[in-house]
Design a protein around this motif. Structure first.
Motif, PDB file in Angstrom:
ATOM      1  N   LYS A 256       0.825  -1.204   0.000  1.00 44.21           N
ATOM      2  CA  LYS A 256       0.000   0.000   0.000  1.00 44.21           C
ATOM      3  C   LYS A 256       0.861   1.256   0.000  1.00 44.21           C
ATOM      4  O   LYS A 256       0.460   2.290  -0.537  1.00 44.21           O
ATOM      5  N   LYS A 257       2.046   1.173   0.568  1.00 41.90           N
ATOM      6  CA  LYS A 257       2.945   2.338   0.569  1.00 41.90           C
ATOM      7  C   LYS A 257       3.350   2.730  -0.848  1.00 41.90           C
ATOM      8  O   LYS A 257       3.612   3.910  -1.115  1.00 41.90           O
ATOM      9  N   GLU A 258       3.418   1.731  -1.753  1.00 41.98           N
ATOM     10  CA  GLU A 258       3.777   2.009  -3.148  1.00 41.98           C
ATOM     11  C   GLU A 258       2.552   2.256  -4.024  1.00 41.98           C
ATOM     12  O   GLU A 258       2.700   2.453  -5.232  1.00 41.98           O
ATOM     13  N   GLY A 259       1.345   2.220  -3.429  1.00 39.80           N
ATOM     14  CA  GLY A 259       0.147   2.561  -4.178  1.00 39.80           C
ATOM     15  C   GLY A 259      -0.880   1.462  -4.363  1.00 39.80           C
ATOM     16  O   GLY A 259      -1.917   1.687  -4.984  1.00 39.80           O
ATOM     17  N   LEU A 260      -0.621   0.249  -3.818  1.00 32.27           N
ATOM     18  CA  LEU A 260      -1.638  -0.786  -3.896  1.00 32.27           C
ATOM     19  C   LEU A 260      -2.872  -0.391  -3.094  1.00 32.27           C
ATOM     20  O   LEU A 260      -2.756   0.268  -2.044  1.00 32.27           O
ATOM     21  N   ILE A 261      -4.049  -0.806  -3.540  1.00 35.88           N
ATOM     22  CA  ILE A 261      -5.278  -0.554  -2.794  1.00 35.88           C
ATOM     23  C   ILE A 261      -5.297  -1.366  -1.516  1.00 35.88           C
ATOM     24  O   ILE A 261      -5.765  -0.928  -0.482  1.00 35.88           O
ATOM     25  N   SER A 262      -4.763  -2.594  -1.599  1.00 40.39           N
ATOM     26  CA  SER A 262      -4.756  -3.484  -0.443  1.00 40.39           C
ATOM     27  C   SER A 262      -3.515  -4.359  -0.499  1.00 40.39           C
ATOM     28  O   SER A 262      -3.003  -4.663  -1.587  1.00 40.39           O
ATOM     29  N   ASP A 263      -3.054  -4.804   0.659  1.00 39.92           N
ATOM     30  CA  ASP A 263      -1.945  -5.760   0.712  1.00 39.92           C
ATOM     31  C   ASP A 263      -2.433  -7.200   0.618  1.00 39.92           C
ATOM     32  O   ASP A 263      -1.623  -8.134   0.597  1.00 39.92           O
ATOM     33  N   TYR A 264      -3.755  -7.385   0.544  1.00 31.45           N
ATOM     34  CA  TYR A 264      -4.337  -8.716   0.397  1.00 31.45           C
ATOM     35  C   TYR A 264      -4.689  -8.908  -1.077  1.00 31.45           C
ATOM     36  O   TYR A 264      -5.660  -8.326  -1.591  1.00 31.45           O
ATOM     37  N   CYS A 265      -3.914  -9.704  -1.787  1.00 30.90           N
ATOM     38  CA  CYS A 265      -4.044  -9.832  -3.242  1.00 30.90           C
ATOM     39  C   CYS A 265      -4.409 -11.284  -3.586  1.00 30.90           C
ATOM     40  O   CYS A 265      -3.649 -12.212  -3.278  1.00 30.90           O
ATOM     41  N   ASN A 266      -5.558 -11.448  -4.222  1.00 32.77           N
ATOM     42  CA  ASN A 266      -6.085 -12.787  -4.484  1.00 32.77           C
ATOM     43  C   ASN A 266      -5.570 -13.387  -5.784  1.00 32.77           C
ATOM     44  O   ASN A 266      -5.385 -14.590  -5.888  1.00 32.77           O
ATOM     45  N   SER A 267      -5.346 -12.544  -6.799  1.00 32.80           N
ATOM     46  CA  SER A 267      -4.950 -13.047  -8.112  1.00 32.80           C
ATOM     47  C   SER A 267      -4.022 -12.045  -8.767  1.00 32.80           C
ATOM     48  O   SER A 267      -4.043 -10.858  -8.465  1.00 32.80           O
ATOM     49  N   ILE A 268      -3.173 -12.550  -9.685  1.00 32.85           N
ATOM     50  CA  ILE A 268      -2.251 -11.653 -10.378  1.00 32.85           C
ATOM     51  C   ILE A 268      -1.990 -12.187 -11.780  1.00 32.85           C
ATOM     52  O   ILE A 268      -2.104 -13.386 -12.016  1.00 32.85           O
TER      53      ILE A 268
END
Length: 268
Positions: A256-268
């Protein structure tokens, strides 16, 4: 629609997201379009997405396969339930490319299928596994044509292109975990594996296993998904620790510090 189960970036750089409860989402530049499948097809979950060379899309769902296509001289995307003669009522957990662009299709309780990329010729791969108690979590095909299948509770099975078992990686054979959520082959044929509580491991080409989390090479223990980009970099989505990119030399961390909405990521 807040939970994303699958992501596809197609040949036109459009992003598709299969959601848990809100059908399919399509993102073109800054516009987001939703295609709810519940009313038309009785579908809530989109587990997997894939595109063939005819720019047709196939979406594996909790009720068979949906085909997305553009009719002749039309810019309007159409959807239809496809190959219901085989897949009606089946939960499709994964569709993966083979090296000749054909597909391997995994289900929750009905085994593994192989088909051409248009799903015209579909055959079951005979495997001596009880799929009703061991649903398919993920499928990956390596550069040599071998098929890797993650089975709930049984680790990973490696088959040759004819469906003959080569090896099972499970705790009974010394592997680090039986619940592997995601598997991905890199360009060299190494198999990256993701698990909860045990983290990241790599099955090397020679069959040895590098336990990257256990050996403190990789800092996260709970991993949901792994993918590879066009440059060959490996991307790792974690449960609570953001996203990592492996460049071949080091891991780059995004939170999140680099701009992610959440640190919980289900898929990529």
């Amino acid at each position: 629609g807040n939970q994303v189960g699958a992501i596809l970036i197609d040949n036109e750089e459009t992003t598709w997201a299969g959601t848990m409860g809100n059908g399919l989402a399509q993102m073109i530049e800054k516009s987001l379009h939703y295609f709810p499948f519940e009313k038309s097809f009785g579908i809530n979950l989109v587990h997997t997405t894939i595109q063939n060379r005819n720019h047709e899309y196939f979406f594996g769902t909790d009720n068979g396969i949906i085909k997305g296509y553009y009719p002749d001289k039309s810019d309007s995307l159409k959807f239809m339930q496809f190959r219901s003669d085989i897949f009606a009522g089946m939960e499709i957990t994964n569709i993966a490319y083979e090296i000749d662009s054909s597909f391997v299709i995994g289900t929750k309780a009905h085994g593994i299928y192989r088909s051409d990329e248009f799903l015209k010729n579909v055959v079951s791969i005979p495997l001596d596994i009880n799929f009703e108690v061991s649903p398919v979590r993920d499928i990956e095909c390596d550069p040599d044509g071998n098929i890797w299948i993650s089975m709930s509770g049984h680790g990973i099975f490696k088959f040759d292109e004819n469906g003959h078992l080569i090896q099972n990686y499970s705790t009974s054979t010394g592997f680090y975990h039986n619940e592997v959520y995601s598997i991905k082959s890199d360009r060299e044929g190494n198999i990256w594996t993701a698990a909860h509580s045990a983290g990241l491991a790599v099955i090397k080409i020679d069959g040895t296993v590098d336990l990257l989390t256990k050996n403190n090479v990789f800092p996260s223990r709970d991993i949901n998904s792994i993918s590879m980009d066009k440059e060959g970099d490996i991307w790792i989505a974690t449960y609570g620790n953001g996203i990592f990119e492996y460049t071949g030399e080091s891991f780059i961390h995004f939170t999140k510090k680099e701009g992610l909405i959440s640190d919980y990521c289900n898929s990529i």
